[in-house]
Design an enzyme around this catalytic site. Structure first.
Site, PDB file in Angstrom:
ATOM      1  CG  HIS A 128     -93.806  72.382   9.935  1.00  0.00           C
ATOM      2  ND1 HIS A 128     -92.549  72.144   9.342  1.00  0.00           N
ATOM      3  CD2 HIS A 128     -93.447  73.079  10.511  1.00  0.00           C
ATOM      4  CE1 HIS A 128     -91.699  72.551   9.832  1.00  0.00           C
ATOM      5  NE2 HIS A 128     -91.927  72.513  10.421  1.00  0.00           N
ATOM      6  CD  GLU A 174     -93.419  76.020  11.227  1.00  0.00           C
ATOM      7  OE1 GLU A 174     -93.147  76.527  12.029  1.00  0.00           O
ATOM      8  OE2 GLU A 174     -91.972  75.913  10.368  1.00  0.00           O
ATOM      9  CD  GLU A 175     -88.931  75.274   8.811  1.00  0.00           C
ATOM     10  OE1 GLU A 175     -89.090  76.544   9.393  1.00  0.00           O
ATOM     11  OE2 GLU A 175     -88.815  74.240   9.191  1.00  0.00           O
ATOM     12  CG  ASP A 203     -92.048  72.103  14.501  1.00  0.00           C
ATOM     13  OD1 ASP A 203     -90.723  71.069  13.945  1.00  0.00           O
ATOM     14  OD2 ASP A 203     -92.437  73.136  14.415  1.00  0.00           O
TER      15      ASP A 203
END
Length: 310
Positions: A128, A174-175, A203
């Site tokens: 991400h 993604e967050e 990640d």
């Protein structure tokens, strides 16, 4: 996200399947940056700190001129995507933006395909690219995004002719809850999903004080190829690993769709989701080791005959 923090903290506490290294991790890390991994007809290339860290420096500059972050729906994220895409386009990738919407804001996934390889057997690698609004997100997850970008560019530099088709991705939002990768997978046809042999996710690849790498095991889908390749790469260099299950990052989106996945993380930094997740929060040597691990495994699996997966 809080779920990823809990997952990785639990893994650290439990020490699941800890593989003890014969060499201290700090020594092994230095060794890993200079050793090539033999895979297929040629050895995988390796990179130096000077080839990886400039991408993180660029992402830091983007955050600095955009309110200190690169979050979903912001100019900082749009500029991050533009930076990565420009490098890929120059290298000869076919790139595409896949739009989605979340929280009233437009988002984008960046997908890059390398020409060649069997389109019915895709090796997919991603990370991400967004940060939280509280900080620049240089370790979480500029580090993973930079490692994937460096790997893709090395594929192009080598003019790699893979057996499998190679696809790379940089996920948005993604967050916000794995939004971008979930949207991408949801929109795939059943046939397109079946063509993805394996998804590899990075990640937080540059955490400080890393003593062992957390390798994803997708036991539910019987995935062994990716996790064994990563663990063999680290073991050959005396670097300790232990395994975690699928969850907490974008590989979860693929796992939920029945697509085998693996990947790794270097664990949680002290500055997770804070303004101090800047360049100073990344250990360059750890980031370089992570990038070389990804390079070695992508090179190996790209050359693996598709039939060998079944």
């Amino acid at each position: 996200m809080s779920s990823r923090r809990l997952l990785l903290l639990a893994a650290r506490i439990l020490g699941v399947c800890l593989v003890l290294s014969a060499v201290p991790a700090t020594t092994a890390t230095a060794t890993a940056t200079t050793t090539a991994t033999t895979a297929g007809p040629a050895a995988a290339p390796t990179v130096s700190e000077g080839e990886v860290m400039p991408h993180l420096q660029a992402l830091q500059r983007i955050a600095d001129r955009n309110g200190g972050n690169r979050a979903h729906g912001t100019q900082g994220y749009a500029d991050s995507v533009a930076y990565v895409r420009k490098a890929l386009d120059r290298a000869g990738f076919h790139t595409e933006l896949r739009p989605f919407s979340y929280g009233g804001a437009a988002g984008y996934n960046l997908i890059a395909d390398w020409p060649g390889g069997d389109p019915n057997h895709v090796l997919f690698t991603g990370a991400h690219l967004d940060s939280v609004k509280q900080g620049p997100g240089i370790n979480d997850n500029g580090s993973g995004a930079a490692a994937v970008l460096t790997t893709a560019l090395r594929v192009a530099d080598a003019g790699l002719k893979p057996t499998r088709h190679l696809r790379f991705a940089w996920w948005g939002a993604e967050e916000e809850g794995l939004v971008g990768s979930t949207d991408y997978v949801r929109k795939l046809s059943a046939d397109d999903r079946s063509k993805i042999d394996l998804y590899l996710n990075l990640d937080q690849a540059g955490s400080k004080n890393t003593k062992q790498w957390l390798v994803v095991h997708d036991n539910e889908h019987g995935e062994t190829e990716g996790q064994q390749a990563f663990e063999a790469w680290f073991a050959a260099r005396g670097i300790a690993t232990f395994y975690v299950g699928v969850g907490g990052s974008d590989h979860e989106s693929f796992g939920n769709a029945g697509i085998p996945s693996s990947g790794f993380s270097t664990g949680i930094s002290d500055c997770l989701h804070e303004a101090c997740d800047d360049l100073a929060n990344v250990d360059p040597q750890t980031e370089t080791t992570s990038t070389n691990a990804l390079l070695g495994v992508v090179w190996q699996l790209a050359a693996t005959p598709a039939a060998a997966r079944h």
